[in-house]
Scaffold this motif. Structure first.
Motif, PDB file in Angstrom:
ATOM      1  N   VAL A  85      17.510  -6.739   8.002  1.00 15.77           N
ATOM      2  CA  VAL A  85      16.604  -6.469   6.875  1.00 15.77           C
ATOM      3  C   VAL A  85      16.970  -7.441   5.770  1.00 15.77           C
ATOM      4  O   VAL A  85      18.113  -7.464   5.306  1.00 15.77           O
ATOM      5  N   SER A  86      16.004  -8.268   5.369  1.00 13.65           N
ATOM      6  CA  SER A  86      16.297  -9.306   4.379  1.00 13.65           C
ATOM      7  C   SER A  86      16.133  -8.794   2.955  1.00 13.65           C
ATOM      8  O   SER A  86      16.951  -9.101   2.081  1.00 13.65           O
ATOM      9  N   GLN A  87      15.078  -8.028   2.685  1.00  9.45           N
ATOM     10  CA  GLN A  87      14.891  -7.520   1.333  1.00  9.45           C
ATOM     11  C   GLN A  87      13.974  -6.301   1.314  1.00  9.45           C
ATOM     12  O   GLN A  87      13.113  -6.144   2.175  1.00  9.45           O
ATOM     13  N   ILE A  88      14.189  -5.461   0.300  1.00  8.79           N
ATOM     14  CA  ILE A  88      13.358  -4.288   0.048  1.00  8.79           C
ATOM     15  C   ILE A  88      13.036  -4.299  -1.453  1.00  8.79           C
ATOM     16  O   ILE A  88      13.956  -4.308  -2.274  1.00  8.79           O
ATOM     17  N   TYR A  89      11.765  -4.331  -1.779  1.00  8.24           N
ATOM     18  CA  TYR A  89      11.392  -4.432  -3.185  1.00  8.24           C
ATOM     19  C   TYR A  89      10.025  -3.769  -3.408  1.00  8.24           C
ATOM     20  O   TYR A  89       9.324  -3.404  -2.452  1.00  8.24           O
ATOM     21  N   SER A  90       9.640  -3.616  -4.667  1.00  2.81           N
ATOM     22  CA  SER A  90       8.369  -2.953  -4.983  1.00  2.81           C
ATOM     23  C   SER A  90       7.409  -3.901  -5.689  1.00  2.81           C
ATOM     24  O   SER A  90       7.822  -4.811  -6.413  1.00  2.81           O
ATOM     25  N   ILE A  91       6.104  -3.689  -5.455  1.00  2.00           N
ATOM     26  CA  ILE A  91       5.029  -4.336  -6.206  1.00  2.00           C
ATOM     27  C   ILE A  91       4.303  -3.217  -6.935  1.00  2.00           C
ATOM     28  O   ILE A  91       3.673  -2.354  -6.296  1.00  2.00           O
ATOM     29  N   ASN A  92       4.391  -3.197  -8.241  1.00  2.00           N
ATOM     30  CA  ASN A  92       3.855  -2.084  -9.024  1.00  2.00           C
ATOM     31  C   ASN A  92       2.436  -2.373  -9.532  1.00  2.00           C
ATOM     32  O   ASN A  92       1.918  -3.478  -9.368  1.00  2.00           O
ATOM     33  N   ASN A  93       1.865  -1.343 -10.137  1.00  3.96           N
ATOM     34  CA  ASN A  93       0.530  -1.450 -10.745  1.00  3.96           C
ATOM     35  C   ASN A  93      -0.541  -1.881  -9.746  1.00  3.96           C
ATOM     36  O   ASN A  93      -1.238  -2.882  -9.930  1.00  3.96           O
ATOM     37  N   VAL A  94      -0.653  -1.103  -8.666  1.00  2.00           N
ATOM     38  CA  VAL A  94      -1.719  -1.339  -7.697  1.00  2.00           C
ATOM     39  C   VAL A  94      -2.575  -0.083  -7.559  1.00  2.00           C
ATOM     40  O   VAL A  94      -2.179   1.003  -7.966  1.00  2.00           O
ATOM     41  N   SER A  95      -3.775  -0.283  -6.996  1.00  2.00           N
ATOM     42  CA  SER A  95      -4.702   0.831  -6.769  1.00  2.00           C
ATOM     43  C   SER A  95      -5.199   0.771  -5.336  1.00  2.00           C
ATOM     44  O   SER A  95      -5.292  -0.302  -4.732  1.00  2.00           O
ATOM     45  N   VAL A  96      -5.534   1.957  -4.803  1.00  2.90           N
ATOM     46  CA  VAL A  96      -6.054   2.066  -3.435  1.00  2.90           C
ATOM     47  C   VAL A  96      -7.521   2.455  -3.510  1.00  2.90           C
ATOM     48  O   VAL A  96      -7.879   3.396  -4.217  1.00  2.90           O
ATOM     49  N   LEU A  97      -8.361   1.740  -2.778  1.00  7.24           N
ATOM     50  CA  LEU A  97      -9.780   2.096  -2.682  1.00  7.24           C
ATOM     51  C   LEU A  97     -10.088   2.426  -1.230  1.00  7.24           C
ATOM     52  O   LEU A  97      -9.814   1.616  -0.331  1.00  7.24           O
ATOM     53  N   GLY A  98     -10.650   3.604  -1.024  1.00 10.91           N
ATOM     54  CA  GLY A  98     -11.021   4.035   0.312  1.00 10.91           C
ATOM     55  C   GLY A  98     -12.527   4.200   0.419  1.00 10.91           C
ATOM     56  O   GLY A  98     -13.166   4.749  -0.480  1.00 10.91           O
ATOM     57  N   PHE A  99     -13.106   3.720   1.520  1.00 14.40           N
ATOM     58  CA  PHE A  99     -14.572   3.796   1.684  1.00 14.40           C
ATOM     59  C   PHE A  99     -14.929   3.597   3.151  1.00 14.40           C
ATOM     60  O   PHE A  99     -14.088   3.204   3.972  1.00 14.40           O
ATOM     61  N   VAL A 100     -16.179   3.877   3.462  1.00 13.13           N
ATOM     62  CA  VAL A 100     -16.709   3.648   4.804  1.00 13.13           C
ATOM     63  C   VAL A 100     -17.719   2.513   4.713  1.00 13.13           C
ATOM     64  O   VAL A 100     -18.594   2.512   3.844  1.00 13.13           O
ATOM     65  N   ALA A 101     -17.585   1.516   5.587  1.00 12.76           N
ATOM     66  CA  ALA A 101     -18.456   0.341   5.522  1.00 12.76           C
ATOM     67  C   ALA A 101     -18.894  -0.081   6.914  1.00 12.76           C
ATOM     68  O   ALA A 101     -18.087  -0.109   7.841  1.00 12.76           O
TER      69      ALA A 101
END
Length: 512
Positions: A85-101
């Motif tokens: 395992v080389s690294q574990i880190y976070s990317i903050n300030n994101v949003s999830v959009l769920g939909f059917v297409a």
């Protein structure tokens, strides 16, 4: 999702990135991650593997991101020491959009055109359900684009109008007057969200109405392109078009940055297309790389379909051998009238100014530079590498009036009368004066010959029969021989030019 007509959006999320070599394929990795986070009372939204990046991405609430990273660092301490395992880190300030297409690829293309690139993507092909993760600074824009594609809602196009003189003011009025009809017929919702002059820029996220000029007068933001870029990002505006209605040599320097920041370009400003060829090509490369468009039909011939015609002929392989004509609506008006009336040359120039046919400083027209720029623009549409200094230009202004200020020049216009009366009187019988641009020579080579000059032509010729402020363009090709393709029509005026710019706006909007 319970409702297929719903786009579900979850804000305040973080991605925990878990990267390692030769480790992801091991059995039980997902189970260990899930178990460790569950014991720490951290809810996991999505676990997604990316083989290309040798990583796993886990979605958690941003309040849990720090704990999640520490928890996984402890869980995989041995693997971190061994280098699996080389690294574990976070990317903050994101949003999830769920939909059917039905067609997610089309949505993905539209997102890309608006500089939205999902950080995570999870698809259930059987249910056509999609979850994408984007930065929080782009989530509302993303939802607007998805809604427009899925529910066939009118597509919102945000316009920034630079310059609100004769053409700019007329254009804004045309957009506001036509907005409802365009929304109904073309499913495009045009919003003028920014209006700028050389000193300040006004913003209105909801779109300006008929009182736009009052808002511009009261604006406090300096006219800075960075203000416009910041406004578009802060308000998550999609489908952006900057419309340059200036004649500014300075504003065209911003085209590169605008294209890089998600703006398409529409311009009646001829300056950029006549800059040194390296700058000209660099913008074309940037436009291509960023999937942006740049339309400038009104650069030559105001609202006439000239540039498009030449592009189509050239792209189809037609060998264009010559382009000749009266390129300037203002000079067309001046010489069409001067040739058949008994009025003084200066009287007709002032008349053209009053009608709004000339630039504010009529020397821009009388110098021949305007015609020369137009001729060079057409040469470059044929992939010729001519520069502005290659053009042979006959300047119609006496040398002693070249450097005086605009107001003094206008007050001394009568000094031109004697010279041009002599030119008129010394023509052959039944001839008239026309100021002509001529692109000729071997146009299959790197450069053509470009001439801009005052000529005397038979009154019965195509050029000689020109009326009012009309322009005429003769396009000679190998296939058509001695019979040119002729395009003729109104070549000047704010209404005509603004309508041509409006047409370019709609063309860009429809292809977004």
């Amino acid at each position: 999702m319970k409702n297929h007509n719903e786009i579900k959006i979850l804000k305040n999320r973080s991605i925990i990135k878990f990267e390692g070599e030769d480790f992801l394929g091991e059995i039980g990795i997902d189970g260990r991650i899930f178990k460790a986070l569950t014991l720490a009372r951290i809810s996991v939204g999505v676990i997604s593997q990316q083989a290309i990046e040798n990583g796993i991405s886990i979605l958690v609430h941003e309040n849990d991101s720090e704990n999640a990273v520490n928890c996984l660092i402890n869980e995989f301490e041995e693997e971190r020491k061994s280098g699996k395992v080389s690294q574990i880190y976070s990317i903050n300030n994101v949003s999830v959009l769920g939909f059917v297409a039905e067609d997610f690829n089309k949505i993905l293309a539209e997102l890309g055109r608006n500089n939205v690139f999902p950080l995570l993507l999870n698809q259930n092909a059987s249910e056509k359900r999609v979850n994408i993760v984007v930065t929080s600074s782009q989530d509302e824009k993303t939802r607007n684009i998805i809604e427009s594609e899925i529910f066939k809602k009118p597509k919102t196009v945000h316009l920034a109008i630079i310059g609100h003189g004769n053409v700019g003011k007329t254009l804004i009025d045309q957009v506001l007057e036509s907005a409802e009809e365009i929304r109904r017929r073309k499913k495009i919702d045009l919003k003028v969200v920014a209006v700028a002059n050389s000193r300040k820029i006004a913003f209105n996220k909801k779109g300006f109405d008929a009182q736009w000029n009052d808002e511009v007068q009261g604006a406090e933001n300096p006219s800075d392109i960075n203000e416009l870029i910041k406004f578009s990002k802060d308000n998550q505006l999609e489908n952006l078009i900057v419309v340059d209605n200036t004649a500014s040599k300075d504003f065209v320097k911003n085209y590169q940055a605008l294209a890089e920041n998600g703006f398409d370009l529409v311009s009646s400003n001829k300056i950029f297309n006549t800059l040194p060829i390296e700058e000209y090509r660099r913008l074309r490369y940037t436009l291509s790389k960023n999937n942006r468009r740049y339309l400038y039909e009104t650069n030559v011939g105001a609202g006439l379909p000239l540039i498009d015609t030449i592009k189509l002929l050239h792209l189809s392989g037609e060998n264009i051998t010559r382009i000749k004509g009266v390129f300037s609506g203002s000079l067309s008006y001046i010489f069409n009238n001067f040739s058949v009336r008994n009025d003084k040359f200066s009287t007709i120039i002032k008349e053209a100014m009053e009608k709004g046919f000339t630039e504010p400083d009529p020397r821009e027209d009388l110098s021949g530079n305007d015609v020369a720029r137009k001729l060079l623009i057409l040469a470059r549409e044929l992939d010729l590498i001519n520069e502005f200094n290659d053009i042979n230009i006959q300047n119609l202004i006496p040398e002693n009036l070249l450097s005086v200020d605009k107001n003094e020049f206008i007050s001394r216009l009568e000094e031109l009368d004697e010279e041009y009366q002599n030119i008129k009187d010394n023509q052959e019988k039944d001839h008239v004066l026309r100021y002509v641009g001529d692109l000729h020579g071997d146009l299959q080579q790197e450069k053509g010959l470009l001439d801009v000059k005052l000529v005397s032509v038979p009154a019965t010729s195509a050029l000689g029969q020109l009326k009012g402020s009309d322009s005429i363009f003769e396009i000679y090709t190998e296939s058509y021989g001695e019979n040119p393709i002729v395009i003729m029509g109104a070549g000047a005026g704010a209404q005509v030019t603004a309508r041509g710019v409006f047409g370019d706006i709609l063309r860009v909007s429809e292809t977004k």
